[in-house]
Structures are given as structure tokens and as C-alpha cells.
Scaffold this motif. Structure first.
Motif, PDB file in Angstrom:
ATOM      1  N   ALA A   1      -6.636  -1.082   3.163  1.00 46.96           N
ATOM      2  CA  ALA A   1      -5.343  -1.749   3.337  1.00 46.96           C
ATOM      3  C   ALA A   1      -5.501  -3.012   4.185  1.00 46.96           C
ATOM      4  CB  ALA A   1      -4.345  -0.799   3.984  1.00 46.96           C
ATOM      5  N   ASN A   2      -4.578  -3.949   3.988  1.00 51.13           N
ATOM      6  CA  ASN A   2      -4.620  -5.230   4.693  1.00 51.13           C
ATOM      7  C   ASN A   2      -3.429  -5.369   5.623  1.00 51.13           C
ATOM      8  OD1 ASN A   2      -6.933  -6.261   3.253  1.00 51.13           O
ATOM      9  ND2 ASN A   2      -5.590  -6.513   1.492  1.00 51.13           N
ATOM     10  N   PHE A   3      -3.613  -6.168   6.669  1.00 52.11           N
ATOM     11  CA  PHE A   3      -2.515  -6.552   7.547  1.00 52.11           C
ATOM     12  C   PHE A   3      -1.885  -7.843   7.027  1.00 52.11           C
ATOM     13  CE2 PHE A   3      -5.108  -4.199  10.759  1.00 52.11           C
ATOM     14  CZ  PHE A   3      -4.159  -3.237  11.079  1.00 52.11           C
TER      15      PHE A   3
ATOM     16  N   SER B   1       1.268  -6.624  10.425  1.00 55.11           N
ATOM     17  CA  SER B   1       2.108  -5.536   9.942  1.00 55.11           C
ATOM     18  C   SER B   1       1.476  -4.942   8.691  1.00 55.11           C
ATOM     19  CB  SER B   1       3.524  -6.034   9.619  1.00 55.11           C
ATOM     20  OG  SER B   1       4.150  -6.582  10.755  1.00 55.11           O
ATOM     21  N   VAL B   2       1.944  -3.750   8.312  1.00 57.27           N
ATOM     22  CA  VAL B   2       1.474  -3.070   7.109  1.00 57.27           C
ATOM     23  C   VAL B   2       2.625  -3.045   6.110  1.00 57.27           C
ATOM     24  CG1 VAL B   2       0.523  -0.944   6.160  1.00 57.27           C
ATOM     25  CG2 VAL B   2      -0.077  -1.643   8.488  1.00 57.27           C
TER      26      VAL B   2
ATOM     27  N   HIS C   1       0.837  -1.194   0.000  1.00 62.19           N
ATOM     28  CA  HIS C   1       0.000   0.000   0.000  1.00 62.19           C
ATOM     29  C   HIS C   1       0.878   1.253   0.000  1.00 62.19           C
ATOM     30  CE1 HIS C   1      -3.310  -2.721   0.880  1.00 62.19           C
ATOM     31  NE2 HIS C   1      -2.586  -3.206   1.872  1.00 62.19           N
TER      32      HIS C   1
ATOM     33  N   TYR D   1       1.140  -0.222  14.777  1.00 60.67           N
ATOM     34  CA  TYR D   1       1.421  -1.332  13.878  1.00 60.67           C
ATOM     35  C   TYR D   1       2.765  -1.121  13.184  1.00 60.67           C
ATOM     36  CZ  TYR D   1      -3.640  -1.858  14.377  1.00 60.67           C
ATOM     37  OH  TYR D   1      -4.909  -1.999  14.893  1.00 60.67           O
TER      38      TYR D   1
ATOM     39  N   VAL E   1       5.411  -1.087  10.179  1.00 54.09           N
ATOM     40  CA  VAL E   1       5.288  -0.879   8.739  1.00 54.09           C
ATOM     41  C   VAL E   1       6.537  -1.449   8.077  1.00 54.09           C
ATOM     42  CG1 VAL E   1       5.096   0.826   6.898  1.00 54.09           C
ATOM     43  CG2 VAL E   1       3.883   1.183   9.057  1.00 54.09           C
TER      44      VAL E   1
ATOM     45  N   THR F   1       4.279  -1.668   2.575  1.00 56.43           N
ATOM     46  CA  THR F   1       4.183  -0.522   1.669  1.00 56.43           C
ATOM     47  C   THR F   1       4.698  -0.888   0.291  1.00 56.43           C
ATOM     48  OG1 THR F   1       6.387   0.365   2.175  1.00 56.43           O
ATOM     49  CG2 THR F   1       4.582   1.032   3.616  1.00 56.43           C
TER      50      THR F   1
ATOM     51  N   PHE G   1      -4.395   4.676  10.577  1.00 55.13           N
ATOM     52  CA  PHE G   1      -4.485   3.571   9.621  1.00 55.13           C
ATOM     53  C   PHE G   1      -5.944   3.261   9.277  1.00 55.13           C
ATOM     54  CE2 PHE G   1      -4.679  -1.008   8.660  1.00 55.13           C
ATOM     55  CZ  PHE G   1      -3.823  -1.039   7.560  1.00 55.13           C
TER      56      PHE G   1
ATOM     57  N   TYR H   1      -6.615   4.566   5.522  1.00 52.64           N
ATOM     58  CA  TYR H   1      -6.294   3.422   4.658  1.00 52.64           C
ATOM     59  C   TYR H   1      -7.283   2.284   4.922  1.00 52.64           C
ATOM     60  CZ  TYR H   1      -2.017   6.174   4.546  1.00 52.64           C
ATOM     61  OH  TYR H   1      -1.113   7.199   4.435  1.00 52.64           O
TER      62      TYR H   1
END
Length: 696
Positions: free
Chosen positions: A560-562, A586-587, A516, A529, A531, A589, A553, A557
Motif C-alpha cells: 500500500a502507498n501513502f 494518509s491511507v 487499498h 496514520y 485513513v 481505501t 499497516f 499492507y
């Protein structure tokens, strides 16, 4: 449609203050409402700028305010005219028209060019700030710029704000000669505050030699109390700058009876009176021709203008103002005379970047005040910010230190220790000819700060933690069998079967998820979280150093997914990397991506095995020098498709290697921190080491 109103996706992103891919996503997600391209140029779709602004205003998307959107479109139109007139001429003409509108208090559009010239001749009969610029502008361009000036003023609250918008865009418009010798905006604001203009009595006189394009006089006016009624004196050797400064101050409603801008190096103080404040950024000179004595003589000329209690703030080259000089040379004697005469109150070494167009130019600031002999305290504040980042927060703390020093009568205040620097007796520097005007040690009070007082305790805790890690490593390794890979050559009658990530995706053994786009301002070291960027995936940055707040988050977002435990994070930029997220949540990128194992597959993939094999395969197909990308996509890398038994054995081996690696890394981290704390304490003189047989 006018060509100067056509904008690309990249220009839409700049207009809306978003990242480059966002407008492309808008066009894809809003196909019915997003403006259609009006033409294509070199394969790039171009849009009608007015339609884009109307769409942004209607949808509320982007980060720019409605006023800023209209202004940015107008400035884009100005930038497109650079091929017709030089950039500095365009800026000069547009600022002249904005000033003309403010002075005439009437719109310019719809008025013929000859009428505008008559207005200017009436307002500027002596041709000191308007007439020449308009006479030298072709009528067609001038009429279009007059309409543009009206657009900017209508978008702004005042003509002064529109004027500032144009000057803020000098770099972007290519008018580099108008900004090359101006300090960075953050420095300009700090210099104005160092003068103490906010506390100046009404009707004071403020002088600015070498005013250039007027950033310093404008900053002083912005910092002054409303309706202070100050008189502003300025000077510059360049007549074009003189005219620009006049327009700039007039448009900020500093009128003729409060303003005098002269052509030359010094303001006209003979006819207007001695200044209460002198603020100057000395003009840049190359190091090969720069003379410390000449620089100091210029500063001395400024101090000759100061009466009792009056202040001068000078920004100049560090090699003349604060660095060591040849002992007992003319320059050294002159510099130390500022101390013995009670003039120099603060000497501050600034970080690099004070002049953005002079990246290698080291600068310093002097604060000088003429103090009667009976009131001199013989103290000076020395500060060295050269190793700090040039930020508003750093400079704000410095300004506060100087303000408290000034309020205390230029002597130490026991209730306040400077955060940036030390206060020393003048005699310390005067007794050492040629010495640098920089602090040679930390203030004595720094030994009582929280970090210093607790440093021995932290060192003891680290020593205990390190002993525990060593014992744990010894215990765990001793309790386990010796680490053996049992690696042998593969028999020729048992060739390895190979596969690719692309094939495993087709066979539904893996699932690929995108990373993301996370805005940099949303990343912090203390979020909820972790990143994972490409830096964490390739191992150039520690995992957990970047985090994002839970509320940010969720609100920013929502799609967005973990990650999940066991996800393999891969990236091909700037190089190939693969990281197994053992804990999940976690996120990730962009450009990193997620490979998620499907546990219900007929032949499940082991995440650790997949990551290790991909790293090994990518090493053979890395990006060569000069290439844009690697020779193979990671989806096409050939890797062994190990049998379940062999994959299990390899996974067990990787787990044991990872466990031992984590123990050794923990020891290395503890050793590094122990070395850092001890060195810091010895370096600043707050720690000492006892003999082995002595108990502390």
C-alpha cells in the motif's frame, strides 16, 4: 465430481474468512498453483471445494484454521442438499448421526444404512432421541450424511464440537425454525453467568423451561465447573425440540442419570427434586395478544420451584417486566409482590437485538432469589441498557455488577458502584404503583467520576478557546483585504478550453493510484496514520476519525502507498466526492482513488482547482434515482483547462475561502462541544448555572 463440492469465488471467500475480492486476487497472483475452475454456471467459475481447501492448507493463506476449513467445506456440502430435504430435517438428521457416532464410539462411513438403524434401535430402544429421525431419512441421503458426520467429527476435536458447528450454522443453512426463538449467543452466555452456575455446589439441579433447541442448557453446561456432576432438567412443548435437546446434552456427555427432558412447559421437578437454578427465556408472543398478567404468572410459577437461596433468571418482554403498568391493576400488584416478598433482586432492560429474529421485541431480564425473611435487605438493582450496544463487554460489566451485589448479600457494597444501574430500596418502587422498574436518575456516586468532576474545567477551557478563535478570526479578516472573487461574464471572444481527467492522464499531467482494501478490524480512532474512505472524501465523516496502526499497516499492507501533500482523493461511490489532502501521509481505501499532480508537467495542475472543478462538473451528471452508477465516469467529466494566470487566481481564491472556512468550522466545533457538555451536566443533575453577577 459431486455437484455439492463445487464452490464459487464468493463461497471461497466465506470459507477462508476473507473479503470477497481476495480469492480473485489469489487466482491472479498464483496462476500456477491456484485450482482451476471445473465448470462455469451462469458466467460464474466454480471450483472443486476439496482442491481449494487443500490449496489453502498448503499455502496457509486466509484467516480460517485448518479444522475450520474442513468443517466449513462439510457444511457447504450440507447446504447444497437443502433441495432434497428441508433444512431443519437435514440439521436434525445430521445431529442424530453425530450423536449416534458419539454413543457408538465408532465411525459411521462404510457401515450400511440398515446397520446404522440397528445401532440406533439398540441405543434408543424407547425412541426418545435417535430412531425416528433416521427412519424418516431416505437411505441414499442418510448414507451421504453419515459420511458427512464423520468428516465433521474428524475435523473437530470432539463430536460435541462438531454438533455445535452444525447448530451454529442453523441460520446459514436455512433452518430458521430452529433458531427463531433463541436469544442471541452473547445474551445466552450472559444469562448463564447471571445464574451463578460457576459457583454452584457439585451435584446441583439446573432447570430450563422452554428449552427450544437447547442453547440455554448448553450454555449452562459450558459455564459449569468441570466434573460438577449437575443434573439438567429441561422441557419444551415441541417434541422435535425435546429430542434435539436430549441429543445435544448427551453428546456433551451429560448422560441419562443426569438428564431429564420432558415434553411440556415445565421440567419434571416432582421426580427429580427442586432446582437450584431456573433459567428461562419466555416464548415470544405478539404484542397484540401478549398479556402482562400472564407473563408475570408464568414467572411466579418458576419462583414456586425455588427453595431458600435458590435463583431464577428470566428473560421476557419488557412491557411486562420493567415498563409502567396500570396502577393498582392485577398485573401491577403481582409485579410489586416480587419486591415485597424479597424475590426480585435485579431488573435489567436489554438493548434491541436480544432475539435476532424478533427485531422489534423489547426484552428485559429478572434475577430472582428466594431469601429468608431475616436475611432480606430490601434492596433491588435496576439497570437500563436499552440505549447501549448489545456487546459482550457491556453484558460482562452487568454480570459483574450482579455478582458483586449477590456476594454482598444483596445489599450495597461501598467499595463498588454498579457500572450499569443503581441499587434502590424496594420501598421506592412499592410506594409508586405502576411505576417502571428502571432507574430514573444516575447514582449519586456518578457525580464523583472523573468526567463529571472535570466538566466545569472543560467548559471554561472551551469558553477561552472560543474567545481566542473569535479574536483570531476578527484579526485575520481585518488584516486582509475584503474577500472579492472579481467574477464577471467571460467575453465571447475568449472561449474556455476544456479537458478531462482521462486526457490529463494521457498527457502525463496527472497520475492515478488505486485505493487499498483495508480490513475494518484494522481501523481505530487512535492509530498512527489517517485513513480516507469514501465517507471522508464526500464529507459525510470527519477526516481523522479513522486511523490505522503503523505496525499493522507495515505488516499487513506492504504494497500500500501513502498520499503526498496535494494529492486529490476522488470517489464515485456512493456519490462523487473530491478531497485535497494538504498534509499527505494518509491511507486511501477502495473505491476511492488518488489523482497525483505531476509538478514537472508542462502545464502543472493545481490540486484545489482540479477538485473544485470536478465537484462542479459531477453535480451536472449525478446518479439518478434507480441507476447503479452516475451517467459519466469522473475520468470523462469535462472541466475547464484554465490558463496558468487564471488558475493561479482561482487557486488563491480557493485558499482564502478554505482558510476562512476552517476558522468558522473551528468555532462551530467549539460551540457544539460547549452546548453538549452543558446539556449533559444539566441533564444528569451535576451542573447548575449561576446568575451573571455571581462569581463562582
Amino acid at each position: 465430481m459431486r455437484e455439492d463440492l463445487r464452490i464459487s469465488y464468493a463461497e471461497i471467500a466465506a470459507l477462508a474468512e476473507v473479503q470477497r475480492p481476495v480469492p480473485t486476487n489469489w487466482a491472479r497472483r498464483h496462476p500456477g498453483t491456484f485450482p482451476r475452475p471445473v465448470t462455469t454456471e451462469d458466467g460464474r467459475p466454480l471450483f472443486d471445494g476439496r482442491e481449494v481447501v487443500a490449496w489453502l492448507l498448503a499455502t496457509g493463506l486466509g484467516n480460517a484454521t485448518p479444522r475450520k476449513l474442513r468443517a466449513e467445506l462439510a457444511l457447504h456440502t450440507l447446504a447444497s442438499r437443502r433441495d432434497r430435504l428441508p433444512a431443519h430435517v437435514l440439521v436434525g438428521t445430521l445431529t442424530t448421526l453425530i450423536c449416534l457416532r458419539q454413543q457408538q464410539d465408532a465411525p459411521l462411513s462404510g457401515t450400511g444404512w440398515e446397520s446404522l438403524l440397528r445401532w440406533a434401535a439398540h441405543l434408543d430402544a424407547e425412541d426418545t432421541f435417535l430412531l425416528t429421525e433416521l427412519r424418516e431419512t431416505p437411505e441414499g441421503i442418510g448414507t451421504a450424511l453419515a459420511a458427512l458426520a464423520d468428516e465433521l467429527v474428524e475435523a473437530a476435536y470432539t463430536p460435541a464440537e462438531a454438533f455445535d458447528w452444525v447448530l451454529d450454522a442453523r441460520r446459514r443453512l436455512g433452518a430458521h425454525e430452529l433458531v427463531a426463538d433463541e436469544p442471541a449467543p452473547v445474551v445466552t452466555g450472559a444469562l448463564a453467568r447471571l445464574c451463578g452456575i460457576a459457583d454452584l455446589d457439585e451435584g446441583a439441579i439446573v432447570a430450563t423451561p422452554y428449552a427450544r433447541s437447547g442453547d440455554l442448557p448448553a450454555a449452562l453446561h459450558a459455564q459449569a465447573a468441570p466434573d460438577a456432576g449437575h443434573t439438567y432438567l429441561a422441557a419444551d412443548p415441541d417434541p422435535a425440540f425435546v429430542r434435539l435437546v436430549r441429543r445435544r446434552m448427551l453428546v456433551h456427555e451429560v448422560y441419562e442419570f443426569q438428564l431429564n427432558v420432558t415434553e411440556g412447559p415445565e421440567p419434571d421437578v416432582e421426580n427429580w427434586g427442586d432446582p437450584d437454578i431456573v433459567l428461562c427465556a419466555l416464548p415470544y408472543e405478539p404484542a397484540e395478544t401478549r398479556s402482562a398478567l400472564t407473563v408475570l404468572e408464568r414467572v411466579q410459577a418458576f419462583t414456586d420451584l425455588l427453595g431458600a437461596g435458590r435463583t431464577a433468571v428470566v428473560l421476557g418482554p419488557a412491557d411486562a417486566l420493567i415498563r409502567p403498568l396500570t396502577p393498582l391493576s392485577d398485573a401491577d400488584r403481582l409485579r410489586r409482590s416480587f419486591l415485597t416478598d424479597g424475590l426480585l433482586k435485579a431488573a435489567i432492560s436489554l438493548p434491541d437485538g436480544a432475539f435476532p429474529y424478533r427485531p422489534g421485541y423489547r426484552t428485559a431480564v429478572w434475577v430472582l432469589t428466594r431469601t429468608p425473611a431475616a436475611e432480606r435487605r430490601g434492596m433491588v438493582l435496576l439497570a437500563d441498557l436499552s440505549a447501549r450496544t448489545l456487546t459482550e463487554r457491556t453484558l460482562d460489566a452487568l454480570v459483574e455488577d450482579v455478582h458483586i451485589f449477590r456476594t454482598a448479600g444483596w445489599q450495597e457494597d461501598s467499595r463498588h458502584t454498579p457500572r450499569h444501574g443503581v441499587i434502590l430500596p424496594v420501598k421506592v418502587l412499592d410506594d409508586r404503583p405502576g411505576t417502571a422498574f428502571t432507574p430514573q436518575h444516575r447514582p449519586y456516586e456518578s457525580r464523583y467520576t472523573h468526567a463529571v468532576v472535570e466538566r466545569p474545567a472543560h467548559i471554561s477551557q472551551l469558553e477561552i478557546h472560543l474567545s481566542e478563535l473569535v479574536e483570531q478570526t476578527r484579526r485575520d479578516i481585518d488584516s486582509q483585504a475584503e474577500l472579492r472573487t472579481r467574477a464577471v461574464l467571460r467575453p465571447e471572444d475568449r472561449p474556455v478550453r476544456r479537458t478531462t481527467v482521462g486526457r490529463m492522464l494521457e498527457e502525463r499531467r496527472l497520475r492515478r493510484l488505486p485505493g487499498h482494501r483495508i480490513a475494518p478490524q484494522h481501523l481505530a480512532p487512535d492509530g498512527d496514520y489517517p485513513v480516507l474512505t469514501s465517507a471522508e472524501v464526500v464529507g459525510s465523516a470527519p477526516v481523522g476519525g479513522r486511523r490505522i496502526d503503523r505496525l499493522v499497516f507495515i505488516t499487513e499492507y506492504e504494497h500500500a502507498n501513502f498520499t503526498r501533500p496535494g494529492d486529490v482523493i476522488v470517489t464515485s461511490s456512493p456519490e462523487f466526492g473530491a478531497y485535497v489532502d494538504e498534509e499527505g501521509l494518509s491511507v486511501v481505501t477502495y473505491p476511492a482513488r488518488i489523482l497525483r499532480v505531476r509538478p514537472d508537467a508542462e502545464r502543472p495542475v493545481r490540486p484545489r482547482v482540479l477538485a473544485a472543478l470536478l465537484r462542479a462538473a459531477a453535480a451536472e451528471h449525478g446518479r439518478v434515482s434507480g441507476a447503479v452508477r452516475a451517467s459519466r465516469r469522473f475520468e470523462d467529466l469535462l472541466i475547464p483547462d484554465l490558463s496558468p494566470d487564471e488558475a493561479d487566481r482561482y487557486d488563491t481564491l480557493l485558499a482564502e475561502i478554505g482558510r476562512r472556512d476552517a476558522l468558522l468550522r473551528a468555532q462551530t466545533t467549539a460551540l457544539d462541544e460547549l452546548a453538549r457538555l452543558t446539556a449533559a451536566g444539566l441533564a444528569d443533575g451535576t451542573l447548575t448555572l449561576l446568575p451573571p453577577n455571581e462569581i463562582n
